[in-house]
Design a protein around this motif. Structure first.
Motif, PDB file in Angstrom:
ATOM      1  N   ARG A   1       5.954  -3.413  10.519  1.00  0.00           N
ATOM      2  CA  ARG A   1       5.303  -2.156  10.146  1.00  0.00           C
ATOM      3  C   ARG A   1       4.326  -2.329   8.993  1.00  0.00           C
ATOM      4  O   ARG A   1       3.681  -1.390   8.588  1.00  0.00           O
ATOM      5  CB  ARG A   1       6.356  -1.121   9.749  1.00  0.00           C
ATOM      6  N   ARG A   2       4.262  -3.518   8.446  1.00  0.00           N
ATOM      7  CA  ARG A   2       3.389  -3.752   7.310  1.00  0.00           C
ATOM      8  C   ARG A   2       1.936  -3.620   7.751  1.00  0.00           C
ATOM      9  O   ARG A   2       1.541  -4.132   8.803  1.00  0.00           O
ATOM     10  CB  ARG A   2       3.666  -5.132   6.722  1.00  0.00           C
ATOM     11  N   LEU A   3       1.131  -2.970   6.920  1.00  0.00           N
ATOM     12  CA  LEU A   3      -0.271  -2.762   7.257  1.00  0.00           C
ATOM     13  C   LEU A   3      -1.065  -4.000   6.880  1.00  0.00           C
ATOM     14  O   LEU A   3      -1.301  -4.269   5.705  1.00  0.00           O
ATOM     15  CB  LEU A   3      -0.821  -1.536   6.520  1.00  0.00           C
ATOM     16  N   THR A   4      -1.480  -4.751   7.873  1.00  0.00           N
ATOM     17  CA  THR A   4      -2.315  -5.923   7.633  1.00  0.00           C
ATOM     18  C   THR A   4      -3.780  -5.487   7.573  1.00  0.00           C
ATOM     19  O   THR A   4      -4.127  -4.350   7.904  1.00  0.00           O
ATOM     20  CB  THR A   4      -2.131  -6.940   8.759  1.00  0.00           C
ATOM     21  N   PHE A   5      -4.631  -6.418   7.164  1.00  0.00           N
ATOM     22  CA  PHE A   5      -6.052  -6.087   7.073  1.00  0.00           C
ATOM     23  C   PHE A   5      -6.627  -5.769   8.447  1.00  0.00           C
ATOM     24  O   PHE A   5      -7.441  -4.855   8.598  1.00  0.00           O
ATOM     25  CB  PHE A   5      -6.824  -7.247   6.432  1.00  0.00           C
ATOM     26  N   LEU A   6      -6.196  -6.494   9.473  1.00  0.00           N
ATOM     27  CA  LEU A   6      -6.700  -6.233  10.827  1.00  0.00           C
ATOM     28  C   LEU A   6      -6.295  -4.835  11.299  1.00  0.00           C
ATOM     29  O   LEU A   6      -7.071  -4.148  11.984  1.00  0.00           O
ATOM     30  CB  LEU A   6      -6.194  -7.291  11.797  1.00  0.00           C
TER      31      LEU A   6
ATOM     32  N   ARG B   1      -8.706  -1.738  12.293  1.00  0.00           N
ATOM     33  CA  ARG B   1      -8.546  -0.962  13.530  1.00  0.00           C
ATOM     34  C   ARG B   1      -8.458   0.528  13.224  1.00  0.00           C
ATOM     35  O   ARG B   1      -9.045   1.361  13.925  1.00  0.00           O
ATOM     36  CB  ARG B   1      -7.292  -1.421  14.279  1.00  0.00           C
ATOM     37  N   GLY B   2      -7.738   0.871  12.165  1.00  0.00           N
ATOM     38  CA  GLY B   2      -7.643   2.277  11.785  1.00  0.00           C
ATOM     39  C   GLY B   2      -8.986   2.851  11.383  1.00  0.00           C
ATOM     40  O   GLY B   2      -9.323   3.992  11.729  1.00  0.00           O
TER      41      GLY B   2
ATOM     42  N   ARG C   1      -6.353  10.320   0.728  1.00  0.00           N
ATOM     43  CA  ARG C   1      -5.027  10.122   0.139  1.00  0.00           C
ATOM     44  C   ARG C   1      -4.096   9.437   1.136  1.00  0.00           C
ATOM     45  O   ARG C   1      -3.315   8.559   0.772  1.00  0.00           O
ATOM     46  CB  ARG C   1      -4.452  11.468  -0.303  1.00  0.00           C
ATOM     47  N   SER C   2      -4.188   9.850   2.397  1.00  0.00           N
ATOM     48  CA  SER C   2      -3.369   9.202   3.430  1.00  0.00           C
ATOM     49  C   SER C   2      -3.801   7.758   3.629  1.00  0.00           C
ATOM     50  O   SER C   2      -2.957   6.864   3.822  1.00  0.00           O
ATOM     51  CB  SER C   2      -3.483   9.969   4.748  1.00  0.00           C
ATOM     52  N   THR C   3      -5.112   7.522   3.585  1.00  0.00           N
ATOM     53  CA  THR C   3      -5.623   6.167   3.747  1.00  0.00           C
ATOM     54  C   THR C   3      -5.095   5.248   2.654  1.00  0.00           C
ATOM     55  O   THR C   3      -4.618   4.136   2.917  1.00  0.00           O
ATOM     56  CB  THR C   3      -7.159   6.170   3.726  1.00  0.00           C
ATOM     57  N   LEU C   4      -5.155   5.723   1.404  1.00  0.00           N
ATOM     58  CA  LEU C   4      -4.716   4.898   0.285  1.00  0.00           C
ATOM     59  C   LEU C   4      -3.193   4.824   0.193  1.00  0.00           C
ATOM     60  O   LEU C   4      -2.652   3.864  -0.356  1.00  0.00           O
ATOM     61  CB  LEU C   4      -5.303   5.440  -1.018  1.00  0.00           C
ATOM     62  N   ALA C   5      -2.500   5.818   0.726  1.00  0.00           N
ATOM     63  CA  ALA C   5      -1.044   5.743   0.768  1.00  0.00           C
ATOM     64  C   ALA C   5      -0.598   4.686   1.779  1.00  0.00           C
ATOM     65  O   ALA C   5       0.364   3.946   1.550  1.00  0.00           O
ATOM     66  CB  ALA C   5      -0.450   7.099   1.129  1.00  0.00           C
ATOM     67  N   ALA C   6      -1.296   4.633   2.909  1.00  0.00           N
ATOM     68  CA  ALA C   6      -0.966   3.631   3.920  1.00  0.00           C
ATOM     69  C   ALA C   6      -1.398   2.235   3.491  1.00  0.00           C
ATOM     70  O   ALA C   6      -0.772   1.244   3.857  1.00  0.00           O
ATOM     71  CB  ALA C   6      -1.633   4.003   5.246  1.00  0.00           C
ATOM     72  N   ASN C   7      -2.480   2.167   2.729  1.00  0.00           N
ATOM     73  CA  ASN C   7      -3.000   0.880   2.267  1.00  0.00           C
ATOM     74  C   ASN C   7      -3.250   0.963   0.767  1.00  0.00           C
ATOM     75  O   ASN C   7      -4.368   1.223   0.329  1.00  0.00           O
ATOM     76  CB  ASN C   7      -4.291   0.526   3.005  1.00  0.00           C
ATOM     77  N   PRO C   8      -2.219   0.766  -0.048  1.00  0.00           N
ATOM     78  CA  PRO C   8      -2.369   0.913  -1.501  1.00  0.00           C
ATOM     79  C   PRO C   8      -3.345  -0.078  -2.124  1.00  0.00           C
ATOM     80  O   PRO C   8      -3.821   0.157  -3.236  1.00  0.00           O
ATOM     81  CB  PRO C   8      -0.937   0.677  -2.024  1.00  0.00           C
ATOM     82  N   ARG C   9      -3.632  -1.162  -1.438  1.00  0.00           N
ATOM     83  CA  ARG C   9      -4.614  -2.118  -1.961  1.00  0.00           C
ATOM     84  C   ARG C   9      -6.004  -1.544  -1.719  1.00  0.00           C
ATOM     85  O   ARG C   9      -6.572  -1.682  -0.641  1.00  0.00           O
ATOM     86  CB  ARG C   9      -4.442  -3.471  -1.282  1.00  0.00           C
ATOM     87  N   ARG C  10      -6.539  -0.902  -2.736  1.00  0.00           N
ATOM     88  CA  ARG C  10      -7.770  -0.124  -2.562  1.00  0.00           C
ATOM     89  C   ARG C  10      -8.969  -1.004  -2.202  1.00  0.00           C
ATOM     90  O   ARG C  10      -9.856  -0.563  -1.469  1.00  0.00           O
ATOM     91  CB  ARG C  10      -8.039   0.686  -3.827  1.00  0.00           C
TER      92      ARG C  10
END
Length: 270
Positions: free
Chosen positions: A18-23, A27-28, A101-110
């Motif tokens: 479930r970890r959000l990778t860069f790929l 895609r998102g 906010r949802s984008t940065l919550a899913a991917n905290p690495r800004r």
């Protein structure tokens, strides 16, 4: 009778898969960009303007020494605004709706989130522009054929390279819009800044051509604006900037803008 206890799952087991990778972030970002109606309206309008203006130029200019490839790439002076504005609203649309906010919550690495969006927008503009300029080249070839003129496809430097560089320039213009979007977070502000840099400043600089030698430095500096650098890179013969300098200038505008945007994103709350 004792109840069977299930061992608690570890954090690694919960997060596994479930970890959000860069790929996945890329895609998102593509899904978000592709589902915006403004994206396809902008590309459709860019296609109409590019092909329409190219055909009109090819029909209007019939003189010795005119290279039909010039008609293909000249519309970039107008479509650059669409590329920059598309890049800006791809970012500011998220800020206006709160989706950022949802984008940065899913991917905290800004920095990763910024890079994913920039990569998607740039690639989309490059590929779509490549298709549009190629279609314009076909249309222009049909217009000039009765005059025994043609685009020299046997010489890539005089045919394919201007189309590829024009498409690359459109991607750079879009990245400038993306940078302003992250820096200003306002749709109106980012669009105004993008239009000012790409369109207004070159016009203002041209006024100083009549001001004498004391203001010649303004004309020299204007050669390093994004649009002027793009023109020097697309058609280097007789250009103001040398070809390597023109490419370095375009790269500096894209990278410099994104670096400033990264600093702002890291130091401001969403």
């Amino acid at each position: 009778m004792t109840a069977t206890q299930t061992a608690p799952r570890t954090r690694a087991q919960v997060d596994s898969g479930r970890r959000l990778t860069f790929l996945r972030a890329v895609r998102g970002e593509w899904i978000k960009l592709a589902t915006l109606r403004s994206t396809w309206w902008s590309i459709g309008l860019a296609a109409v303007l590019t092909i329409g203006i190219a055909v009109l130029i090819a029909q209007a200019i019939d003189m010795p020494g005119f290279d039909p490839i010039q008609a293909v790439v000249m519309p970039i002076q107008f479509t650059m605004l669409l590329a920059g504005i598309l890049g800006a609203i791809a970012v500011t649309g998220e800020y206006s709706t709160g989706m950022i906010r949802s984008t940065l919550a899913a991917n905290p690495r800004r920095g990763s989130a910024l890079l994913a969006k920039a990569l998607v927008v740039a690639l989309f503009l490059f590929v779509s522009s490549l298709v549009i300029f190629s279609a314009a080249a076909v249309a222009v070839s049909a217009v000039v054929a009765p005059r025994d003129q043609t685009i020299d496809w046997g010489d890539p430097a005089a045919s394919l390279l201007p189309i590829v560089v024009s498409s690359l320039s459109m991607a750079v213009f879009a990245l400038i819009g993306v940078a302003f979007g992250f820096i200003l977070r306002s749709g109106a502000g980012a669009i105004a800044a993008t239009v000012g840099l790409l369109f207004v400043l070159p016009i203002v600089a041209n006024f100083f051509a009549l001001a004498g030698e004391a203001w010649a430095w303004v004309i020299d500096a204007a050669a390093y604006l994004p649009v002027a650098a793009a023109q020097s890179a697309i058609l280097p013969d007789g250009a103001t900037l040398d070809e390597p300098v023109a490419f370095l200038t375009l790269g500096a505008w894209a990278v410099g803008g994104l670096v400033v945007a990264w600093i702002v994103v890291r130091t401001r709350d969403a």
